[in-house]
Scaffold this active site. Sequence first.
Site, PDB file in Angstrom:
ATOM      1  N   GLY A  23       0.705  -1.099   0.129  1.00 12.25           N
ATOM      2  CA  GLY A  23       0.000  -0.224   0.396  1.00 12.25           C
ATOM      3  C   GLY A  23       0.960   1.344   0.390  1.00 12.25           C
ATOM      4  O   GLY A  23       0.424   2.135   0.344  1.00 12.25           O
ATOM      5  N   ASN A  25       1.681   2.829  -2.472  1.00 21.24           N
ATOM      6  CA  ASN A  25       1.307   3.814  -3.288  1.00 21.24           C
ATOM      7  C   ASN A  25       0.255   4.328  -2.839  1.00 21.24           C
ATOM      8  O   ASN A  25       0.090   5.588  -2.961  1.00 21.24           O
ATOM      9  CB  ASN A  25       1.332   3.553  -5.019  1.00 21.24           C
ATOM     10  CG  ASN A  25       2.691   3.532  -5.767  1.00 21.24           C
ATOM     11  OD1 ASN A  25       2.669   4.287  -5.721  1.00 21.24           O
ATOM     12  ND2 ASN A  25       3.028   2.300  -5.719  1.00 21.24           N
ATOM     13  N   ARG A  76     -15.545 -14.629 -11.681  1.00 18.17           N
ATOM     14  CA  ARG A  76     -14.948 -13.336 -11.550  1.00 18.17           C
ATOM     15  C   ARG A  76     -15.823 -12.624 -11.728  1.00 18.17           C
ATOM     16  O   ARG A  76     -15.719 -11.250 -10.957  1.00 18.17           O
ATOM     17  CB  ARG A  76     -13.647 -13.455 -12.602  1.00 18.17           C
ATOM     18  CG  ARG A  76     -12.250 -14.108 -12.232  1.00 18.17           C
ATOM     19  CD  ARG A  76     -11.540 -14.597 -12.992  1.00 18.17           C
ATOM     20  NE  ARG A  76     -11.566 -13.086 -13.739  1.00 18.17           N
ATOM     21  CZ  ARG A  76     -10.802 -12.474 -14.950  1.00 18.17           C
ATOM     22  NH1 ARG A  76     -11.490 -13.364 -15.944  1.00 18.17           N
ATOM     23  NH2 ARG A  76     -10.150 -11.555 -15.265  1.00 18.17           N
ATOM     24  N   ARG A 102      -5.738  -9.016  -9.289  1.00 14.37           N
ATOM     25  CA  ARG A 102      -6.752  -9.886  -9.952  1.00 14.37           C
ATOM     26  C   ARG A 102      -6.099  -8.193 -10.741  1.00 14.37           C
ATOM     27  O   ARG A 102      -6.507  -7.066 -11.072  1.00 14.37           O
ATOM     28  CB  ARG A 102      -7.531  -9.508  -9.151  1.00 14.37           C
ATOM     29  CG  ARG A 102      -7.845 -10.452  -8.313  1.00 14.37           C
ATOM     30  CD  ARG A 102      -9.099 -10.480  -7.361  1.00 14.37           C
ATOM     31  NE  ARG A 102     -10.274 -11.244  -8.030  1.00 14.37           N
ATOM     32  CZ  ARG A 102     -10.449 -12.718  -8.363  1.00 14.37           C
ATOM     33  NH1 ARG A 102      -9.743 -13.069  -7.596  1.00 14.37           N
ATOM     34  NH2 ARG A 102     -11.438 -12.513  -9.144  1.00 14.37           N
ATOM     35  N   HIS A 120       2.608   0.820 -13.019  1.00 11.80           N
ATOM     36  CA  HIS A 120       3.601  -0.352 -13.014  1.00 11.80           C
ATOM     37  C   HIS A 120       4.686  -0.065 -13.350  1.00 11.80           C
ATOM     38  O   HIS A 120       4.930   1.106 -13.842  1.00 11.80           O
ATOM     39  CB  HIS A 120       2.962  -1.110 -15.119  1.00 11.80           C
ATOM     40  CG  HIS A 120       3.612  -2.423 -14.966  1.00 11.80           C
ATOM     41  ND1 HIS A 120       3.112  -3.301 -15.108  1.00 11.80           N
ATOM     42  CD2 HIS A 120       4.591  -2.055 -15.679  1.00 11.80           C
ATOM     43  CE1 HIS A 120       4.393  -4.408 -15.197  1.00 11.80           C
ATOM     44  NE2 HIS A 120       5.072  -3.207 -15.935  1.00 11.80           N
ATOM     45  N   ASP A 156      -2.172  -3.653 -18.737  1.00 10.04           N
ATOM     46  CA  ASP A 156      -0.714  -2.930 -18.411  1.00 10.04           C
ATOM     47  C   ASP A 156      -0.576  -2.417 -20.030  1.00 10.04           C
ATOM     48  O   ASP A 156       0.510  -1.990 -20.479  1.00 10.04           O
ATOM     49  CB  ASP A 156       0.415  -4.230 -18.415  1.00 10.04           C
ATOM     50  CG  ASP A 156       0.362  -4.114 -17.022  1.00 10.04           C
ATOM     51  OD1 ASP A 156       0.109  -3.695 -16.331  1.00 10.04           O
ATOM     52  OD2 ASP A 156       1.382  -5.559 -16.278  1.00 10.04           O
ATOM     53  N   LYS A 183      10.335   5.100  -5.581  1.00  9.02           N
ATOM     54  CA  LYS A 183      10.701   6.714  -5.500  1.00  9.02           C
ATOM     55  C   LYS A 183       9.737   7.550  -6.947  1.00  9.02           C
ATOM     56  O   LYS A 183       8.692   8.077  -6.169  1.00  9.02           O
ATOM     57  CB  LYS A 183      12.192   6.796  -5.096  1.00  9.02           C
ATOM     58  CG  LYS A 183      12.783   6.934  -4.261  1.00  9.02           C
ATOM     59  CD  LYS A 183      13.748   7.865  -3.819  1.00  9.02           C
ATOM     60  CE  LYS A 183      14.256   7.213  -2.635  1.00  9.02           C
ATOM     61  NZ  LYS A 183      15.656   6.403  -3.099  1.00  9.02           N
TER      62      LYS A 183
HETATM   63  C1  GRF Z   1       4.031  -1.200  -6.876  1.00 13.72           C
HETATM   64  O1  GRF Z   1       6.132  -2.251  -7.609  1.00 13.72           O
HETATM   65  C2  GRF Z   1       3.279  -1.107  -8.122  1.00 13.72           C
HETATM   66  O2  GRF Z   1       3.907  -0.888  -9.476  1.00 13.72           O
HETATM   67  C3  GRF Z   1       2.821  -2.653  -8.394  1.00 13.72           C
HETATM   68  O3  GRF Z   1       2.471  -2.940  -7.692  1.00 13.72           O
HETATM   69  C4  GRF Z   1       3.490  -2.499  -6.011  1.00 13.72           C
HETATM   70  C5  GRF Z   1       2.694  -1.827  -5.515  1.00 13.72           C
HETATM   71  O4  GRF Z   1       3.181  -1.412  -4.329  1.00 13.72           O
HETATM   72  N1  GRF Z   1       1.618  -2.583  -9.457  1.00 13.72           N
HETATM   73  P1  GRF Z   1       2.744  -0.340  -2.832  1.00 13.72           P
HETATM   74  O5  GRF Z   1       2.011  -1.529  -2.473  1.00 13.72           O
HETATM   75  O6  GRF Z   1       1.630   0.296  -3.937  1.00 13.72           O
HETATM   76  O7  GRF Z   1       3.881  -0.214  -2.150  1.00 13.72           O
END
Ligand code: GRF
Length: 212
Positions: A23, A25, A76, A102, A120, A156, A183
Site C-alpha cells: 500500500g 502507492n 470473476r 487481480r 506499473h 498493462d 520513489k
Molecule cells: C508497485 O511496484 C506497483 O508498481 C505495482 O505493485 C507494487 C505495489 O506496491 N503495481 P505498493 O503496494 O503500492 O507499495
Amino acid sequence: MSQEIFRSPKKRGRVAVFLSGRGSNFRAIHDAILAGKINADIVLVFSNRPEAPGLAIARERGLETLVLNPKLYPTREEYDREILRELLKREVDLICLAGYMRILTPLLCQTFRHRIMNIHPALLPSFPGLNAQRQALEWGVKYSGATVHFVSEEVDMGPIILQAVVPVLQDDTEDSLAERILKEEHRIYPEAVRLFFEGKLEVRGRRVFIID
Ligand code: GRF
C-alpha cells in the site's frame, strides 16, 4: 476515422483505491490529498486480501475499507459485479489500482472506461505483467522506470498518462532497482490523479494529452 475523445472531469473527485499488498502507492496518493495537492477524497480502500498491510494503513487513517473474498463468488464476473455495486453506491469517479493483484473483468473496465488508473514498475509497453523489475534486469536494459496508465481490457496496455525513467545500474539487484523505481512511482501516481481532477487529461485514441 473519427476517434473518441475523453476529457477528465474538473471536480472534487471521489476515489476508490484497490490494493492487495503493502500500500505504499496508496499512501503516497493519500499523503498528497492530505497536503492539499489533489482535489479529491478517498472514499473507499478495497482489497481482495484481508491481511493486506495497506488496509491497516487505511484504517489507521480513518478511511473506509472493504474486503471481498473472491472465493465466495462463483465467477470473476460475479465478483466484479459485487465490487461495481459498492463503487456505484459511493459514487466513485476514479479507481486507482495500487498493487491490486487481480485482473479486472470487462464489466469493470467498460463501466469505468478512462476512469481506472494503474501503476506499473516498468516503462510500458516493455515488461508488462508480473516481476517487471526482474524482467528488466534479465533483459539487460540500461533504463527502466514507472508508468501510470489508464486500464483497458488488455493487461498493462491502456493509454499511458505519465512515465518516469530511472537508470539500471550494473550492481543492481531486483530489490535495489525496485526501490529506485518506487520513489518515482510515489511521485508520478499522485501527479496523475491531480491532473485527472483538474480536468487536464485528454485521451485521444491511445494518446493522453495534458491540457493546460
Ligand atoms: C508497485 O511496484 C506497483 O508498481 C505495482 O505493485 C507494487 C505495489 O506496491 N503495481 P505498493 O503496494 O503500492 O507499495
